[in-house]
Design a protein around this motif. Sequence first.
Motif, PDB file in Angstrom:
ATOM      1  N   LEU A 110     -15.981  12.718 -25.007  1.00 44.47           N
ATOM      2  CA  LEU A 110     -17.649  12.687 -24.865  1.00 44.47           C
ATOM      3  C   LEU A 110     -17.871  12.520 -23.330  1.00 44.47           C
ATOM      4  O   LEU A 110     -17.371  11.883 -22.445  1.00 44.47           O
ATOM      5  CB  LEU A 110     -17.969  11.209 -25.340  1.00 44.47           C
ATOM      6  N   LEU A 111     -18.789  13.371 -23.081  1.00 41.87           N
ATOM      7  CA  LEU A 111     -19.366  13.205 -21.654  1.00 41.87           C
ATOM      8  C   LEU A 111     -20.770  12.599 -21.502  1.00 41.87           C
ATOM      9  O   LEU A 111     -21.748  12.982 -22.422  1.00 41.87           O
ATOM     10  CB  LEU A 111     -19.555  14.642 -21.175  1.00 41.87           C
ATOM     11  N   GLU A 112     -20.918  11.658 -20.648  1.00 43.28           N
ATOM     12  CA  GLU A 112     -22.375  10.974 -20.629  1.00 43.28           C
ATOM     13  C   GLU A 112     -22.654  11.513 -19.251  1.00 43.28           C
ATOM     14  O   GLU A 112     -22.406  11.440 -18.105  1.00 43.28           O
ATOM     15  CB  GLU A 112     -22.157   9.381 -20.406  1.00 43.28           C
ATOM     16  N   VAL A 113     -23.961  12.322 -19.581  1.00 43.45           N
ATOM     17  CA  VAL A 113     -24.561  13.119 -18.455  1.00 43.45           C
ATOM     18  C   VAL A 113     -25.902  12.566 -18.089  1.00 43.45           C
ATOM     19  O   VAL A 113     -26.811  12.643 -19.115  1.00 43.45           O
ATOM     20  CB  VAL A 113     -24.602  14.646 -18.722  1.00 43.45           C
ATOM     21  N   ILE A 114     -26.281  12.428 -17.016  1.00 49.10           N
ATOM     22  CA  ILE A 114     -27.489  12.261 -16.664  1.00 49.10           C
ATOM     23  C   ILE A 114     -28.383  13.326 -15.855  1.00 49.10           C
ATOM     24  O   ILE A 114     -27.966  13.633 -14.737  1.00 49.10           O
ATOM     25  CB  ILE A 114     -27.823  10.738 -15.617  1.00 49.10           C
ATOM     26  N   ASN A 115     -29.550  13.584 -16.685  1.00 47.27           N
ATOM     27  CA  ASN A 115     -30.241  14.830 -16.200  1.00 47.27           C
ATOM     28  C   ASN A 115     -31.473  14.458 -15.403  1.00 47.27           C
ATOM     29  O   ASN A 115     -32.374  13.827 -15.967  1.00 47.27           O
ATOM     30  CB  ASN A 115     -30.466  15.698 -17.292  1.00 47.27           C
ATOM     31  N   TYR A 116     -31.204  14.489 -13.867  1.00 50.91           N
ATOM     32  CA  TYR A 116     -32.404  14.481 -13.012  1.00 50.91           C
ATOM     33  C   TYR A 116     -33.210  15.708 -12.874  1.00 50.91           C
ATOM     34  O   TYR A 116     -32.785  16.745 -13.513  1.00 50.91           O
ATOM     35  CB  TYR A 116     -32.107  13.902 -11.729  1.00 50.91           C
ATOM     36  N   ASP A 117     -34.144  15.502 -12.079  1.00 50.68           N
ATOM     37  CA  ASP A 117     -35.109  16.821 -11.835  1.00 50.68           C
ATOM     38  C   ASP A 117     -34.324  17.721 -11.117  1.00 50.68           C
ATOM     39  O   ASP A 117     -34.629  18.774 -11.433  1.00 50.68           O
ATOM     40  CB  ASP A 117     -36.585  16.527 -11.125  1.00 50.68           C
ATOM     41  N   LYS A 118     -33.665  17.422 -10.107  1.00 47.26           N
ATOM     42  CA  LYS A 118     -32.990  18.202  -9.198  1.00 47.26           C
ATOM     43  C   LYS A 118     -31.453  18.347  -9.146  1.00 47.26           C
ATOM     44  O   LYS A 118     -30.640  19.100  -8.611  1.00 47.26           O
ATOM     45  CB  LYS A 118     -33.416  18.268  -7.612  1.00 47.26           C
ATOM     46  N   LYS A 119     -30.934  17.195  -9.852  1.00 46.43           N
ATOM     47  CA  LYS A 119     -29.374  17.459  -9.977  1.00 46.43           C
ATOM     48  C   LYS A 119     -28.915  16.966 -11.272  1.00 46.43           C
ATOM     49  O   LYS A 119     -29.661  16.160 -12.231  1.00 46.43           O
ATOM     50  CB  LYS A 119     -28.921  16.544  -8.843  1.00 46.43           C
ATOM     51  N   GLY A 124     -19.966   9.295 -17.242  1.00 47.44           N
ATOM     52  CA  GLY A 124     -18.563   8.855 -17.778  1.00 47.44           C
ATOM     53  C   GLY A 124     -17.943  10.009 -18.548  1.00 47.44           C
ATOM     54  O   GLY A 124     -18.661  10.851 -19.254  1.00 47.44           O
ATOM     55  N   ILE A 125     -16.723   9.773 -18.939  1.00 48.45           N
ATOM     56  CA  ILE A 125     -15.805  10.747 -19.922  1.00 48.45           C
ATOM     57  C   ILE A 125     -15.174   9.763 -20.703  1.00 48.45           C
ATOM     58  O   ILE A 125     -14.446   8.752 -20.142  1.00 48.45           O
ATOM     59  CB  ILE A 125     -14.969  11.496 -18.892  1.00 48.45           C
ATOM     60  N   SER A 126     -15.192  10.096 -21.907  1.00 45.00           N
ATOM     61  CA  SER A 126     -14.355   9.208 -22.786  1.00 45.00           C
ATOM     62  C   SER A 126     -13.667   9.976 -24.046  1.00 45.00           C
ATOM     63  O   SER A 126     -14.339  11.056 -24.254  1.00 45.00           O
ATOM     64  CB  SER A 126     -15.074   7.833 -23.551  1.00 45.00           C
ATOM     65  N   LYS A 127     -12.598   9.603 -24.576  1.00 44.19           N
ATOM     66  CA  LYS A 127     -12.214  10.075 -25.931  1.00 44.19           C
ATOM     67  C   LYS A 127     -12.662   9.456 -26.961  1.00 44.19           C
ATOM     68  O   LYS A 127     -13.160   8.375 -27.053  1.00 44.19           O
ATOM     69  CB  LYS A 127     -10.420   9.896 -25.963  1.00 44.19           C
ATOM     70  N   TYR A 128     -12.696  10.271 -27.852  1.00 37.91           N
ATOM     71  CA  TYR A 128     -13.232   9.656 -29.481  1.00 37.91           C
ATOM     72  C   TYR A 128     -12.619  10.076 -30.466  1.00 37.91           C
ATOM     73  O   TYR A 128     -11.815  11.182 -30.593  1.00 37.91           O
ATOM     74  CB  TYR A 128     -14.729   9.785 -29.359  1.00 37.91           C
ATOM     75  N   LYS A 129     -12.752   9.345 -31.460  1.00 36.80           N
ATOM     76  CA  LYS A 129     -11.961   9.947 -32.833  1.00 36.80           C
ATOM     77  C   LYS A 129     -13.146  10.478 -33.587  1.00 36.80           C
ATOM     78  O   LYS A 129     -14.203  10.217 -33.962  1.00 36.80           O
ATOM     79  CB  LYS A 129     -11.559   8.645 -33.509  1.00 36.80           C
ATOM     80  N   VAL A 130     -12.577  11.863 -34.471  1.00 36.39           N
ATOM     81  CA  VAL A 130     -13.272  12.563 -34.919  1.00 36.39           C
ATOM     82  C   VAL A 130     -13.630  12.068 -36.444  1.00 36.39           C
ATOM     83  O   VAL A 130     -12.404  11.716 -36.860  1.00 36.39           O
ATOM     84  CB  VAL A 130     -12.782  14.114 -35.294  1.00 36.39           C
ATOM     85  N   GLU A 131     -14.606  11.707 -36.896  1.00 38.84           N
ATOM     86  CA  GLU A 131     -15.047  11.182 -38.423  1.00 38.84           C
ATOM     87  C   GLU A 131     -14.771  12.073 -39.571  1.00 38.84           C
ATOM     88  O   GLU A 131     -14.990  13.329 -39.123  1.00 38.84           O
ATOM     89  CB  GLU A 131     -16.270  10.544 -38.170  1.00 38.84           C
TER      90      GLU A 131
END
Length: 131
Positions: A110-119, A124-131
């Motif tokens: 899982l990637l946690e990405v913050i999308n700003y106007d210019k960047k 964060g990066i984490s492993k997760y279990k597939v349900e």
Amino acid sequence: MKFYQRLAFFLFGLLLGVIFLIYFLGAKAESRGVTFCYLPNCRVLKDIRSKPFYYSENATKVMQEKWVDTTDIRNTLTYGDVDFSKSNVKVGAGKLYIVEGKTTDQTPILLEVINYDKKVVLQGISKYKVE
């Protein structure tokens, strides 16, 4: 000429026109590297990829563990799935997006990405279990 004959000629001509457009315009778009993103998942990922990309301190620490690298992140941001039920949350001046993907050895991430106007900032990066 009866209605069903006119309809048949119209549909035949429409089919030929659509095939013509798909064949020629599709080949032109592929040769120039143009992609057509109409679905929300594709549009969000394309917007994220089009901006300068930065790593937070947390993401840098996870990448130093060597189980994920920049190739995995790039592939996830190209072929991943945005979880819209957890995404599009305002964080300061940007929006948080959760992107699901896999590493090269098929570990779900899982990637946690913050999308700003210019960047864009990888929070964060984490492993997760597939349900």
